[in-house]
Design an enzyme around this catalytic site. Sequence first.
Site, mmCIF file in Angstrom:
data_model
loop_
_atom_site.group_PDB
_atom_site.id
_atom_site.type_symbol
_atom_site.label_atom_id
_atom_site.label_comp_id
_atom_site.label_asym_id
_atom_site.label_seq_id
_atom_site.Cartn_x
_atom_site.Cartn_y
_atom_site.Cartn_z
ATOM 1 N N LYS A 151 -10.970 -0.577 10.059
ATOM 2 C CA LYS A 151 -11.148 -1.762 9.199
ATOM 3 C C LYS A 151 -11.560 -2.985 10.029
ATOM 4 O O LYS A 151 -11.689 -4.078 9.510
ATOM 5 C CB LYS A 151 -9.859 -2.047 8.424
ATOM 6 C CG LYS A 151 -9.535 -0.946 7.412
ATOM 7 C CD LYS A 151 -8.290 -1.222 6.612
ATOM 8 C CE LYS A 151 -8.079 -0.081 5.616
ATOM 9 N NZ LYS A 151 -6.866 -0.238 4.813
ATOM 10 N N GLN A 195 -4.865 -5.381 6.660
ATOM 11 C CA GLN A 195 -5.833 -6.295 6.050
ATOM 12 C C GLN A 195 -5.855 -7.662 6.722
ATOM 13 O O GLN A 195 -6.616 -8.541 6.307
ATOM 14 C CB GLN A 195 -5.533 -6.476 4.552
ATOM 15 C CG GLN A 195 -5.689 -5.223 3.727
ATOM 16 C CD GLN A 195 -7.120 -4.704 3.696
ATOM 17 O OE1 GLN A 195 -8.084 -5.419 3.976
ATOM 18 N NE2 GLN A 195 -7.273 -3.440 3.357
ATOM 19 N N HIS A 207 0.875 -1.179 0.000
ATOM 20 C CA HIS A 207 0.000 0.000 0.000
ATOM 21 C C HIS A 207 0.916 1.235 0.000
ATOM 22 O O HIS A 207 2.011 1.187 0.558
ATOM 23 C CB HIS A 207 -0.829 -0.060 1.284
ATOM 24 C CG HIS A 207 -1.944 0.920 1.401
ATOM 25 N ND1 HIS A 207 -1.729 2.241 1.719
ATOM 26 C CD2 HIS A 207 -3.281 0.781 1.278
ATOM 27 C CE1 HIS A 207 -2.901 2.865 1.783
ATOM 28 N NE2 HIS A 207 -3.858 2.000 1.520
ATOM 29 N N ASP A 225 2.718 -4.833 8.036
ATOM 30 C CA ASP A 225 1.513 -4.026 7.892
ATOM 31 C C ASP A 225 0.322 -4.988 7.946
ATOM 32 O O ASP A 225 0.059 -5.718 6.996
ATOM 33 C CB ASP A 225 1.588 -3.279 6.547
ATOM 34 C CG ASP A 225 0.281 -2.591 6.168
ATOM 35 O OD1 ASP A 225 -0.736 -2.786 6.868
ATOM 36 O OD2 ASP A 225 0.280 -1.874 5.154
ATOM 37 N N CYS A 252 -4.598 2.521 -3.817
ATOM 38 C CA CYS A 252 -3.377 2.979 -3.123
ATOM 39 C C CYS A 252 -2.218 2.022 -3.330
ATOM 40 O O CYS A 252 -1.411 1.795 -2.410
ATOM 41 C CB CYS A 252 -3.600 3.181 -1.623
ATOM 42 S SG CYS A 252 -4.823 4.411 -1.244
HETATM 43 C C1 LIG Z 1 -5.880 0.528 4.590
HETATM 44 C C2 LIG Z 1 -4.481 0.093 4.517
HETATM 45 C C3 LIG Z 1 -3.442 0.891 4.992
HETATM 46 C C4 LIG Z 1 -3.674 2.279 5.530
HETATM 47 O O1 LIG Z 1 -4.498 2.275 6.627
HETATM 48 P P1 LIG Z 1 -5.055 3.659 7.206
HETATM 49 O O2 LIG Z 1 -6.125 3.217 8.125
HETATM 50 O O3 LIG Z 1 -5.572 4.449 6.028
HETATM 51 O O4 LIG Z 1 -3.932 4.335 7.884
HETATM 52 C C5 LIG Z 1 -2.159 0.398 4.945
HETATM 53 N N1 LIG Z 1 -1.902 -0.817 4.448
HETATM 54 C C6 LIG Z 1 -2.865 -1.618 3.976
HETATM 55 C C7 LIG Z 1 -2.516 -2.976 3.473
HETATM 56 C C8 LIG Z 1 -4.184 -1.185 3.991
HETATM 57 O O5 LIG Z 1 -5.144 -1.970 3.500
#
Ligand SMILES: *Cc1c(COP(=O)(O)O)cnc(C)c1O
Length: 402
Positions: A223, A200, A120, A197, A361
């Site tokens: 999320k 997801q 992302h 990260d 993104c």
């Molecule tokens: C949504 C997302 C982000 C960013 O998250 P925010 O809540 O906008 O800070 C980063 N990495 C992944 C894989 C995402 O899906």
Amino acid sequence: MNIYEIREQYPILDRKIEGRPLVYLDNAATSQTPRCVVETINDMYYKHKANVHRGVHTISQEATNLMEATREKVRRFINAKSTSEIIFTRGTTEAINLVASSFGDTLYTGDEIILTVMEHHSNIVPWQLLQRNKRLKIHVVPINSNGELDLNAYEDLFTENIRFVSMTHVSNVLGTINPVKQMIEIAHRYGVPVLVDGAQAAPHMKIDVQDLDADFYCFSSHKMYGPAGVGVLYGKEKQLSRMVPYQGGGEMIGNVTFEKTTFAELPYKFEAGTPDFVGIAAFGAAIDYIEGLGIDNIASHEQLLLDAATSQLMEIEGMRIFGTSEHKEGVISFLVGDINSYDMGVLLDKLGIAVRTGHHCAQPLMKRLGVTGTVRASFALYNTLEEVTRFTQAVARVAKMF
Ligand SMILES: *Cc1c(COP(=O)(O)O)cnc(C)c1O
């Protein structure tokens, strides 16, 4: 899980779009929020609103306790060793920026880091900002045609110059679940720390940061059925304690004089200013909610939806699905023939179906896939098989229109 009972917790799911019942399949961008979480927000404002950590008065202590209770819930949720390793941020993006800035401070010109092609933008741009000052070299792990990382290429990147690895647990475009445990083990063999990260992953699978042996792990409340504006950075104490604060201000200090300032203990050292204690308390309610339903039940329900959607979509002529790994979450990116993703999204919206279109993104990944964008449907615990059918029939109908 009784999905119909669950859905009653989400008033938004009763909405009609263009006269048709909403089918909300944009959960990878943000999930909806159940009543119990919204009620916690109300309760905080109606009964417990006072600034945290500084007050001796009762309400301030209540607000502090509610916020700190979430820290313990998060600790348990991801099996961290200690609450001192749980830092509240505004989201995944801020968590990664914190690490890129504070851990980044320990890097030198000529150092090299590893990212993957499926990141992302929030796991690319912070490192590029750091790169401006430090002239770091960024290596990118490629993917195969199923949308899986090439582990041989990954391991080949390790030299003595590699200082850090930052990668996603699950791709927000391809749905691929990366073998992060194995990848962390490889990095650690070379003495290199790893950030994962988990934006997801955390809403959809059991996370155990000690089992993964991740040095840093981050995710976003919004999320995970929680409120927007709250996220978590988990960091091993060993890493966090040698890092300088990301931002300065109130809450994060030990003692301040104009000659010298000392910093607070972990985790407060990284939490400058008044935190979003309302959102954090409500995020605690979201974690209770997920744990109440059982993350494994959620995962198997979403897998059912993914399998049904995939096989139904495959029936449509000209269907191309991006990301066909066996280890996949409830995210489907696709294109039909040469129909532009934006056109497909607009027409699906007319049929009540909310999907995401465009680059998600992840422009470098789009470039790798040779497209400018895809249509993405992503599932959550409240989606039903009937909704999957309505969605795939709508895609088929739109496809015929072209
Ligand atoms: C949504 C997302 C982000 C960013 O998250 P925010 O809540 O906008 O800070 C980063 N990495 C992944 C894989 C995402 O899906």
